[in-house]
Design a protein around this motif. Structure first.
Motif, short mmCIF file in Angstrom:
data_model
loop_
_atom_site.label_atom_id
_atom_site.label_comp_id
_atom_site.label_asym_id
_atom_site.label_seq_id
_atom_site.Cartn_x
_atom_site.Cartn_y
_atom_site.Cartn_z
N HIS A 177 11.84 27.59 -13.74
CA HIS A 177 10.39 27.36 -13.71
C HIS A 177 9.91 26.47 -14.85
O HIS A 177 9.01 25.65 -14.66
CB HIS A 177 9.64 28.69 -13.72
CG HIS A 177 9.79 29.49 -14.98
ND1 HIS A 177 10.93 30.20 -15.29
CD2 HIS A 177 8.94 29.68 -16.01
CE1 HIS A 177 10.78 30.81 -16.45
NE2 HIS A 177 9.58 30.51 -16.92
N LYS A 178 10.52 26.59 -16.03
CA LYS A 178 10.07 25.76 -17.14
C LYS A 178 10.49 24.30 -16.94
O LYS A 178 9.72 23.38 -17.25
CB LYS A 178 10.63 26.29 -18.46
CG LYS A 178 9.96 27.57 -18.94
CD LYS A 178 10.36 27.89 -20.37
CE LYS A 178 9.54 29.06 -20.91
NZ LYS A 178 9.84 29.34 -22.33
N TYR A 179 11.69 24.10 -16.44
CA TYR A 179 12.12 22.73 -16.15
C TYR A 179 11.24 22.13 -15.06
O TYR A 179 10.80 20.98 -15.16
CB TYR A 179 13.59 22.72 -15.72
CG TYR A 179 14.15 21.32 -15.51
CD1 TYR A 179 14.82 20.67 -16.53
CD2 TYR A 179 13.99 20.66 -14.29
CE1 TYR A 179 15.33 19.39 -16.36
CE2 TYR A 179 14.49 19.38 -14.10
CZ TYR A 179 15.16 18.75 -15.14
OH TYR A 179 15.64 17.47 -14.96
N ARG A 180 10.96 22.93 -14.03
CA ARG A 180 10.12 22.45 -12.92
C ARG A 180 8.73 22.07 -13.42
O ARG A 180 8.16 21.05 -13.00
CB ARG A 180 10.01 23.54 -11.85
CG ARG A 180 9.15 23.14 -10.64
CD ARG A 180 9.80 22.00 -9.90
NE ARG A 180 8.96 21.43 -8.87
CZ ARG A 180 9.30 21.38 -7.58
NH1 ARG A 180 10.44 21.91 -7.18
NH2 ARG A 180 8.52 20.81 -6.71
N ASN A 181 8.18 22.87 -14.31
CA ASN A 181 6.85 22.56 -14.85
C ASN A 181 6.86 21.22 -15.58
O ASN A 181 5.91 20.43 -15.46
CB ASN A 181 6.40 23.66 -15.81
CG ASN A 181 6.04 24.94 -15.09
OD1 ASN A 181 5.82 24.94 -13.87
ND2 ASN A 181 5.99 26.04 -15.82
N ASN A 182 7.92 20.96 -16.34
CA ASN A 182 8.04 19.69 -17.05
C ASN A 182 8.18 18.52 -16.07
O ASN A 182 7.55 17.47 -16.25
CB ASN A 182 9.24 19.71 -18.00
CG ASN A 182 8.94 20.40 -19.31
OD1 ASN A 182 8.51 19.78 -20.27
ND2 ASN A 182 9.16 21.71 -19.35
N TYR A 183 8.99 18.73 -15.05
CA TYR A 183 9.19 17.69 -14.04
C TYR A 183 7.87 17.37 -13.33
O TYR A 183 7.49 16.19 -13.19
CB TYR A 183 10.25 18.15 -13.03
CG TYR A 183 10.35 17.29 -11.80
CD1 TYR A 183 11.10 16.11 -11.80
CD2 TYR A 183 9.69 17.66 -10.62
CE1 TYR A 183 11.19 15.33 -10.66
CE2 TYR A 183 9.78 16.88 -9.49
CZ TYR A 183 10.53 15.72 -9.51
OH TYR A 183 10.61 14.94 -8.38
N ASP A 184 7.17 18.39 -12.88
CA ASP A 184 5.90 18.18 -12.17
C ASP A 184 4.88 17.48 -13.06
O ASP A 184 4.16 16.57 -12.61
CB ASP A 184 5.33 19.52 -11.69
CG ASP A 184 6.12 20.11 -10.54
OD1 ASP A 184 6.87 19.36 -9.89
OD2 ASP A 184 6.00 21.33 -10.30
N TYR A 185 4.82 17.90 -14.32
CA TYR A 185 3.85 17.30 -15.24
C TYR A 185 4.17 15.82 -15.47
O TYR A 185 3.28 14.95 -15.36
CB TYR A 185 3.87 18.05 -16.57
CG TYR A 185 3.04 17.38 -17.65
CD1 TYR A 185 1.66 17.50 -17.67
CD2 TYR A 185 3.65 16.60 -18.63
CE1 TYR A 185 0.89 16.88 -18.65
CE2 TYR A 185 2.89 15.97 -19.61
CZ TYR A 185 1.52 16.11 -19.61
OH TYR A 185 0.77 15.48 -20.58
N ASN A 186 5.43 15.52 -15.79
CA ASN A 186 5.79 14.12 -16.07
C ASN A 186 5.64 13.24 -14.84
O ASN A 186 5.19 12.09 -14.95
CB ASN A 186 7.23 14.06 -16.61
CG ASN A 186 7.35 14.63 -18.00
OD1 ASN A 186 6.55 14.33 -18.88
ND2 ASN A 186 8.34 15.49 -18.22
#
Length: 338
Positions: free
Chosen positions: A234-243
């Motif tokens: 979930h943390k990696y996904r949040n970074n991916y979605d944000y960037n």
């Protein structure tokens, strides 16, 4: 303790890691992950397997045999301010201080306190006399020397507080890959480990690639599909979605395979889920670019390590005992304190 007794204690710690039952490992890894969600069971396992390579008797003897490690009558208090970006990232400093014969006084990162304290407990179980040499502190005051790892910004504070003492102060570092145009699927897969292990949080994770042209980027993105499971964190996904949203809103050109974003940039430190790339015209320009980043690069990887002073793809996260952070010989520093 004699040097051989100290070495044997760490060898025994390695055997403890090797013989850890699956039940014991799962209990430990759950505690580690509960403290820091980035440190999944898979990442903790990778870290402990890496430590087992360190803790082989021959490896330790070969490493320490290059130093004049005489008995220290009055051990110095070494304050070690540790990073916490990957599991047990400060273990090498911990081990080096203790093998040198000095006292370890560590201020742990809250992100990595569970695993490091467990390792210290297991070391003391292997050699109880180490209990008088290991201290975890909330503040590092009154030390004889300091080793501090942090960002470029925090390094300014470290220099202010620790500058009048013998010290090693480490700043931001990142790692890069070099393509020549001759890479194939096997090479890209190996590089994938260097990019995605520890979710890209380590200074040895590849955050940028230099290449002669953009044509091979599509092949690279296809080849690393086996790593797509990183997006489930979930943390990696949040970074991916944000960037990704930032690039779309700003209409910034980029490539996207669903879990990794590639964009052209001159910076070295890319955000999590992003890999920067930069084009070079010829070998001379490449060498010039790499040379200009000497004090910012931890390691360079290339196909089969063909580039001078580089590692093969897939080996970035496999440092040896002599691969000191920031290329500063920590053991030599500690020996000179006697």
């Amino acid at each position: 303790m004699t040097l051989q007794e100290r070495i044997q204690a760490f060898v025994n710690l390695g055997k403890t890691l090797e013989n850890l039952s699956e039940e014991e490992f799962e209990t430990l890894s759950r505690r580690v992950e509960n403290n820091n969600n980035w440190f999944t069971q898979e990442q903790t396992r990778s870290a402990l397997e890496g430590l087992q390579v360190f803790l082989q008797e021959k490896a330790l003897a070969d490493w320490l045999g290059k130093y004049d490690l005489v008995s220290i009558e009055s051990p110095r208090k070494i304050g070690v301010l540790m990073a916490g970006n990957v599991p047990a990232v400060g273990f090498h400093d911990f081990m080096t201080v203790l093998l040198s014969g000095h006292e370890f006084h560590g201020k742990l990162s809250s992100n990595d306190e569970v695993l490091m304290k467990w390792l210290a407990e297991e070391l003391v179980a292997a050699e109880p006399r180490f209990a008088d040499y290991i201290y975890f502190e909330s503040m590092l005051k009154g030390m004889d020397a300091y080793i501090a790892t942090g960002s470029d910004n925090s390094a300014r504070y470290f220099e202010y507080y620790f500058g009048k003492y013998p010290n090693i102060i480490r700043k931001n570092r990142s790692s890069v890959a070099v393509f020549t145009g001759e890479e194939g699927e096997k090479d890209y897969l190996a590089l994938g480990h260097d990019i995605f292990q520890y979710y890209g949080l380590g200074c040895r994770n590849i955050s940028k690639v230099f290449l002669p042209n953009e044509e091979q980027l599509q092949d690279f993105l296809k080849a690393i599909q086996p790593f797509e499971s990183v997006i489930n964190h979930h943390k990696y996904r949040n970074n991916y979605d944000y960037n990704k949203s930032i690039y779309l809103v700003n209409q910034q050109p980029h490539l996207d395979n669903g879990f990794l974003l590639l964009t052209k940039g001159e910076g070295l430190v890319s955000p999590i889920s992003v890999l920067y790339y930069e084009i070079y015209e010829d070998q001379q320009e490449l060498e010039s670019k790499l040379s200009s980043y000497t004090d910012k690069i931890q390691c360079v990887v290339s196909k089969e390590g063909q580039l001078k002073n580089s590692l093969p793809f897939g080996d970035a996260q496999c440092p040896g005992l002599e691969d000191y952070a920031d290329n500063v010989d920590t053991m030599a520093f500690l020996i000179d304190l006697k």
